[in-house]
Design a protein around this motif. Structure first.
Motif, PDB file in Angstrom:
ATOM      1  N   SER A  30       2.454   1.747  -3.740  1.00 55.98           N
ATOM      2  CA  SER A  30       1.489   2.335  -4.444  1.00 55.98           C
ATOM      3  C   SER A  30       1.337   3.733  -4.016  1.00 55.98           C
ATOM      4  O   SER A  30       1.281   4.601  -4.872  1.00 55.98           O
ATOM      5  CB  SER A  30       0.261   1.867  -4.636  1.00 55.98           C
ATOM      6  OG  SER A  30       0.353   0.396  -4.275  1.00 55.98           O
ATOM      7  N   SER A  31       1.052   4.139  -2.744  1.00 58.66           N
ATOM      8  CA  SER A  31       0.832   5.401  -2.495  1.00 58.66           C
ATOM      9  C   SER A  31       1.995   6.479  -2.922  1.00 58.66           C
ATOM     10  O   SER A  31       1.805   7.693  -3.478  1.00 58.66           O
ATOM     11  CB  SER A  31       0.642   5.701  -0.973  1.00 58.66           C
ATOM     12  OG  SER A  31       0.142   7.015  -0.738  1.00 58.66           O
ATOM     13  N   ASN A  90       1.039  -1.424  -0.058  1.00 59.83           N
ATOM     14  CA  ASN A  90       0.079  -0.044   0.035  1.00 59.83           C
ATOM     15  C   ASN A  90       1.051   1.190   0.123  1.00 59.83           C
ATOM     16  O   ASN A  90       0.699   2.206  -0.696  1.00 59.83           O
ATOM     17  CB  ASN A  90      -0.795   0.135   1.174  1.00 59.83           C
ATOM     18  CG  ASN A  90      -1.831  -1.044   1.090  1.00 59.83           C
ATOM     19  OD1 ASN A  90      -2.177  -1.668   0.257  1.00 59.83           O
ATOM     20  ND2 ASN A  90      -2.536  -1.330   2.529  1.00 59.83           N
ATOM     21  N   GLN A 103       4.530   5.902  -5.072  1.00 64.43           N
ATOM     22  CA  GLN A 103       4.665   5.905  -6.560  1.00 64.43           C
ATOM     23  C   GLN A 103       3.758   6.788  -7.314  1.00 64.43           C
ATOM     24  O   GLN A 103       3.886   7.642  -8.048  1.00 64.43           O
ATOM     25  CB  GLN A 103       4.344   4.473  -7.246  1.00 64.43           C
ATOM     26  CG  GLN A 103       5.587   3.657  -7.082  1.00 64.43           C
ATOM     27  CD  GLN A 103       5.289   2.254  -7.331  1.00 64.43           C
ATOM     28  OE1 GLN A 103       4.350   1.806  -7.607  1.00 64.43           O
ATOM     29  NE2 GLN A 103       6.494   1.528  -7.600  1.00 64.43           N
ATOM     30  N   ASP A 104       2.395   6.975  -6.811  1.00 60.73           N
ATOM     31  CA  ASP A 104       1.369   7.578  -7.262  1.00 60.73           C
ATOM     32  C   ASP A 104       1.560   8.994  -7.014  1.00 60.73           C
ATOM     33  O   ASP A 104       1.565   9.882  -7.857  1.00 60.73           O
ATOM     34  CB  ASP A 104       0.012   7.396  -6.428  1.00 60.73           C
ATOM     35  CG  ASP A 104      -1.059   8.260  -6.763  1.00 60.73           C
ATOM     36  OD1 ASP A 104      -1.332   8.602  -7.914  1.00 60.73           O
ATOM     37  OD2 ASP A 104      -1.702   8.937  -5.869  1.00 60.73           O
TER      38      ASP A 104
END
Ligand SMILES: *Cc1c(COP(=O)(O)O)cnc(C)c1O
Length: 461
Positions: free
Chosen positions: A84-85, A81, A87-88
């Motif tokens: 992804s956070s 999680n 990288q976003d």
């Protein structure tokens, strides 16, 4: 200066009671602490402005995320999680959690630097400088000259002096400059922002000389907010779009997540796309911080960071946050109390040297005002001036700082407008009896980093 308070974009579900001592009790406590604010117990402080690092309030979502902590040694779902956070927001391929900002520095610096090398930054934060020097390299600050002028408005006083940067690289030899570090916002210059244009220009220079550009990203969201508000061409872009653009210019970043990710402990390393570098970082992280999928943190901490990163780029949150500094600045203008202007993103730096002109630098005006704020209203700030600078290691003589500030760092989502009013009222009360405020002298001090543990006494007039 905009003086209207932008109300909190949250409501309060849980409260943490704070003590209000009487003036007599505070006088006794500060004396007992030898007039050193670091020696006070936090429970004896009413409004604690010692640091904005790790002192923020987590949200209901973050606390719910804590309950979803997956404490597996390897491959915890919270790790994914977090990746992804991050990288976003950053647009980087490779992300490594660590336990705080200095841990990221500890992992990264020896890869880029060593004896005979140099790091050049718009301004090194103190732990960043320490980690540069621990490798045997030297740290050089290269900030624009307008940063030193506390009165005149400039929108981006945190900027790198790019002309000087080129001169420095030419003088030192490009093969000797191991890294160029862009600190956003520029903490040591008072939380002053860096413009996108300056990041871009610095990146062009770094690319030309083939030197990696690293972002010290502790307050990247506050920096993005300032770009949106102040730089042409960005007012219609989202904070995330601006953040992505800032990071697209760099090679890697280190980050203390205790600031803009609104968590109490955590840090990150990010690498845009250099797989080889990231392999080395992972290899160093395991012995220094722990396995790559936890990096010195619990699963629950990783989850709180994953959520906090996204909350930290919310526009209304940032408007409220930066608004708190601007609200205080507006009140100080009205009261004619000098401070570093314009205010930065995370703190107000009261110009104690000018506020207490009867106290010479060797009696520490920044410290004197900090002590007085505690006595007046139980507020804890700290000296950023000659008291913090300490003695010249060669001559043993007190260094005269360029500025004598009392720093009031504002924790995230913790204090309300009424608390800020208490701070302003305390400063006004002190202003009205300014001549009665004593300077301080040191009774005992350790050899290094003395401001944390020294004992002081008021100077008799
Ligand atoms: C706080 C900070 C650091 C160090 O991070 P820690 O989490 O305190 O170890 C590094 N750089 C900047 C700009 C910071 O503000």
């Amino acid at each position: 200066m905009n003086n209207k308070y932008f109300a909190e974009p949250f409501k309060i579900k849980m409260v943490e009671p704070i003590t209000i001592l009487t003036r007599e009790e505070r006088l006794a406590k500060i004396k007992e602490a030898n007039y050193n604010l670091f020696s006070l117990k936090s429970e004896d402080v009413y409004i604690d402005l010692l640091s904005d690092s790790g002192t923020g309030a987590m949200s209901t979502n973050q606390w719910a995320g804590m309950m979803n902590g997956d404490e597996a040694y390897s491959g915890s779902k919270n790790y994914f999680n977090l990746i992804s956070s991050a990288q976003d927001i950053f647009g980087y391929e490779y992300i490594q959690p660590v336990h705080q900002g200095r841990a990221a520095e500890k992992v990264v610096m020896p890869i880029l630097l060593g004896p005979g090398k140099f790091a050049i930054s718009n301004m090194h934060f103190d732990t960043t400088r320490a980690h540069v020097e621990l490798t045997g390299a030297r740290a050089i600050d290269c900030i624009v000259p307008e940063a030193l002028d506390t009165k005149t408005y400039a929108p981006f006083k945190g900027n790198m002096d790019v002309l000087r940067l080129v001169e420095l690289i030419e003088e030192l030899g490009k093969e000797n400059v191991g890294v160029i570090i862009m600190t956003i916002t520029n903490n040591s210059a008072g939380g002053q922002p860096v413009s996108m244009e300056n990041i871009k220009n610095t990146a062009e220079i770094a690319n030309k000389y083939n030197i990696p550009l690293m972002i010290d990203a502790a307050r990247f969201a506050e920096n993005a907010f300032f770009i949106k508000e102040r730089e042409e061409g960005y007012k219609d872009k989202s904070i995330k779009e601006i953040a992505r653009e800032m990071f697209s210019h760099a090679h890697l970043f280190t980050m203390s997540a205790k600031k803009d990710a609104i968590i109490n402990m955590g840090g990150l390393i990010g690498v845009k796309n250099d797989k080889e570098l990231f392999e080395v970082i992972k290899g160093r992280t395991i012995p220094l911080e722990g396995f790559i999928s936890y990096g010195g943190l619990s699963g629950r901490d990783l989850e709180a960071m994953a959520i906090g990163l996204q909350e930290g780029i919310d526009y209304n949150y940032l408007k409220y946050r930066i608004g708190q500094m601007e609200y205080m600045a507006g009140k100080l203008d009205i009261a004619d109390i000098p401070y570093q202007s314009p205010v930065g993103g995370h703190a107000v730096f009261v110009n104690a040297g000018e506020f207490l002109p009867h106290i010479p630098y060797y009696e520490f005006p920044g410290q004197a005002l900090a002590v007085e704020l505690y006595i007046e209203a139980g507020i804890r700030g700290c000296d950023i001036g000659s008291y913090m600078m300490g003695n010249d290691p060669d001559t043993g003589k007190q260094i005269k700082s360029q500025f004598e500030f009392t720093r009031l760092a504002i924790p995230r989502r913790v204090y309300t407008q009424s608390h800020l009013d208490v701070i302003i009222e305390a400063l006004i009360a002190i202003k009205n009896r300014v001549n009665t405020i004593p300077g301080y002298k040191i009774n005992w001090e350790p050899k290094i980093l003395r401001h944390f543990t020294s004992r002081l006494i008021p100077v008799d007039k």
